[in-house]
Design a protein around this motif. Sequence first.
Motif, short mmCIF file in Angstrom:
data_model
loop_
_atom_site.label_atom_id
_atom_site.label_comp_id
_atom_site.label_asym_id
_atom_site.label_seq_id
_atom_site.Cartn_x
_atom_site.Cartn_y
_atom_site.Cartn_z
N SER A 197 56.03 42.28 30.54
CA SER A 197 55.38 41.20 30.31
C SER A 197 54.48 40.55 31.42
O SER A 197 53.22 40.44 31.36
CB SER A 197 55.96 40.31 29.41
OG SER A 197 56.66 40.69 28.20
N LEU A 198 55.17 40.74 32.51
CA LEU A 198 54.65 39.80 33.73
C LEU A 198 53.72 41.02 34.22
O LEU A 198 52.70 40.42 34.56
CB LEU A 198 55.49 39.94 34.84
CG LEU A 198 56.82 38.49 34.77
CD1 LEU A 198 57.95 38.48 35.67
CD2 LEU A 198 55.82 37.49 34.93
N ALA A 199 54.08 42.22 34.27
CA ALA A 199 53.29 43.30 34.67
C ALA A 199 51.90 43.22 33.83
O ALA A 199 50.95 43.29 34.19
CB ALA A 199 53.79 44.70 34.64
N GLU A 200 52.20 43.16 32.57
CA GLU A 200 50.91 43.43 31.66
C GLU A 200 49.96 42.23 31.94
O GLU A 200 48.73 42.30 31.81
CB GLU A 200 51.54 43.13 30.16
CG GLU A 200 50.78 43.44 29.14
CD GLU A 200 51.50 43.41 27.95
OE1 GLU A 200 52.16 44.21 27.77
OE2 GLU A 200 51.51 42.33 27.09
N LEU A 201 50.58 40.85 32.03
CA LEU A 201 49.76 39.51 32.29
C LEU A 201 49.20 39.53 33.54
O LEU A 201 48.16 38.68 33.76
CB LEU A 201 50.79 38.48 31.60
CG LEU A 201 50.92 38.52 30.26
CD1 LEU A 201 52.15 37.45 30.06
CD2 LEU A 201 49.77 38.12 29.31
N ARG A 202 49.77 39.80 34.44
CA ARG A 202 49.54 39.59 35.96
C ARG A 202 49.06 40.81 36.60
O ARG A 202 49.95 41.46 37.15
CB ARG A 202 50.60 38.99 36.41
CG ARG A 202 50.25 38.30 38.02
CD ARG A 202 51.94 38.03 38.56
NE ARG A 202 52.25 37.01 37.89
CZ ARG A 202 53.59 36.26 38.06
NH1 ARG A 202 54.41 37.23 38.57
NH2 ARG A 202 53.97 35.29 37.58
N PRO A 203 47.79 41.37 36.41
CA PRO A 203 47.21 42.65 37.22
C PRO A 203 47.37 42.42 38.65
O PRO A 203 47.56 41.41 39.35
CB PRO A 203 45.77 42.47 36.96
CG PRO A 203 45.56 41.56 35.95
CD PRO A 203 46.61 40.57 35.76
N SER A 204 47.94 43.45 39.16
CA SER A 204 48.39 43.56 40.57
C SER A 204 47.29 42.97 41.44
O SER A 204 46.10 42.91 41.27
CB SER A 204 48.54 44.83 40.93
OG SER A 204 47.44 45.63 40.74
N GLY A 205 47.93 42.24 42.44
CA GLY A 205 47.15 41.24 43.25
C GLY A 205 46.97 40.00 43.01
O GLY A 205 46.31 39.20 43.93
N SER A 206 47.26 39.63 41.74
CA SER A 206 46.96 38.05 41.41
C SER A 206 48.20 37.32 41.98
O SER A 206 49.16 37.80 42.11
CB SER A 206 46.80 37.98 39.87
OG SER A 206 48.08 37.85 39.41
N ALA A 207 47.86 36.18 41.99
CA ALA A 207 48.95 35.05 42.73
C ALA A 207 50.03 34.93 41.63
O ALA A 207 49.89 35.20 40.66
CB ALA A 207 48.16 33.79 42.96
N GLY A 208 50.79 34.14 42.29
CA GLY A 208 51.98 33.82 41.44
C GLY A 208 53.21 34.38 41.71
O GLY A 208 53.22 35.39 42.42
N GLY A 209 54.51 33.72 41.57
CA GLY A 209 55.66 34.37 41.50
C GLY A 209 56.87 33.72 40.86
O GLY A 209 56.56 32.74 40.57
N SER A 210 57.84 34.32 40.71
CA SER A 210 58.88 33.87 40.07
C SER A 210 60.04 33.53 41.20
O SER A 210 59.92 34.28 42.10
CB SER A 210 59.49 34.70 39.04
OG SER A 210 59.75 36.09 39.36
#
Length: 389
Positions: free
Chosen positions: A375-388
């Motif tokens: 889900s994270l990969a789907e919602l957060r296309p590579s290069g975008s910010a954020g982290g868990s």
Amino acid sequence: MSDDPSRSLDAFASGKLASLEASALRRRLVETARGPQASAERGGRGLVSFSCNDYLGLSHDPRVVAAASEALARYGAGAGASRLVTGNAPPLVALEERLARHKGKEAALVFGSGYLANLGISPALVGADDLILIDDLGHSCLFAGARMSGARTLRFAHNDLDQLRSLLAEHRGAARRALILTERVFSMDGDRAPLPEILALAAEYDAWTLVDDAHGLGVVEAGARAPLEMGTLSKTLGSYGGYLCASQAVIDLLTSRARSFVYTTGLPPASAAAALAALAIVEAEPERAARPLALARRFTARLGLPDAESPIVPVLVGEAEAALALSAALEARGFLVVAIRPPTVAPGTARLRVAFSAAHDETQVDALAEALAESLAELRPSGSAGGSR
Ligand SMILES: *Cc1c(COP(=O)(O)O)cnc(C)c1O
């Protein structure tokens, strides 16, 4: 003639709602039927819940349910009055004895809920000439109780012993009494307070310490005990209600002076009977208590997150909208993991709060880890910010 005031009232409510909606902060109730084995049904769909605080799965344990049914048949549905009038049913008395013993304290007092306990405790112990020091990530009801006490209330940064020490050094002298408020396990972050160090500072500066043990009891218990140990019957104990364990003198004072105890109806006897049966299971089956943390660690290891310190694992997302989207993506995959948004957590720290239970099995935990990564990969296309974390 002025307008009907209910029109301005509705206009006010609608305006507020619109602004909450605009920032993805409006909250909605979703009908949810919880079942055994961490199952939950929403809109006719079966889900595996990772959002319940029922850490040992005791809310559906047949022994707990039976104890509640027996008390219900014997004592009726409600307590009938304040505990100081006729609401002090036998299961409440037995539960208090057992809670006190469990915590190694002289006595205990059962409240209507954990929230009510915290609304009552601080105002009965400190007032206008006094000082409260509270961890910045403390639960809403700790802040509410502090505010109701009228004591000067200062926050210290989360688990920051240096700041706690300097606040004590600077402000303790001017205050008659001082009270430190913290949590054993922090409800939205899952980390723990450095209690031995806090208790040492409290001793040095003659301050009292209250530990909110809502998420510790029965799952993360080892370690130092504070003079004031409060908690809830509604999480690991699978029922409803709150409590304080302390010395006999403190409990006797609270019995007379905690307004949220005196002026409210006693807890339904069946809720106390359920909690008592649950506490007996907690004590008799220590291997069950170890499971939620072990499962949480399995999950953090799989995702490369820092080792879990409790059954609560936050997956930080950032913006409220993104947290809602991630929660929806998991729900589509069969997992109920509710998004936690401001003001429950600080702005910019919206998250999923994953709560593990002895009712989960390893396969479910692994499947959730996989679904979350997808889900994270789907919602957060590579290069975008954020982290868990
Ligand atoms: C849930 C919670 C409470 C409130 O307990 P209730 O019995 O649900 O009212 C208090 N403090 C903390 C830290 C909690 O997580």
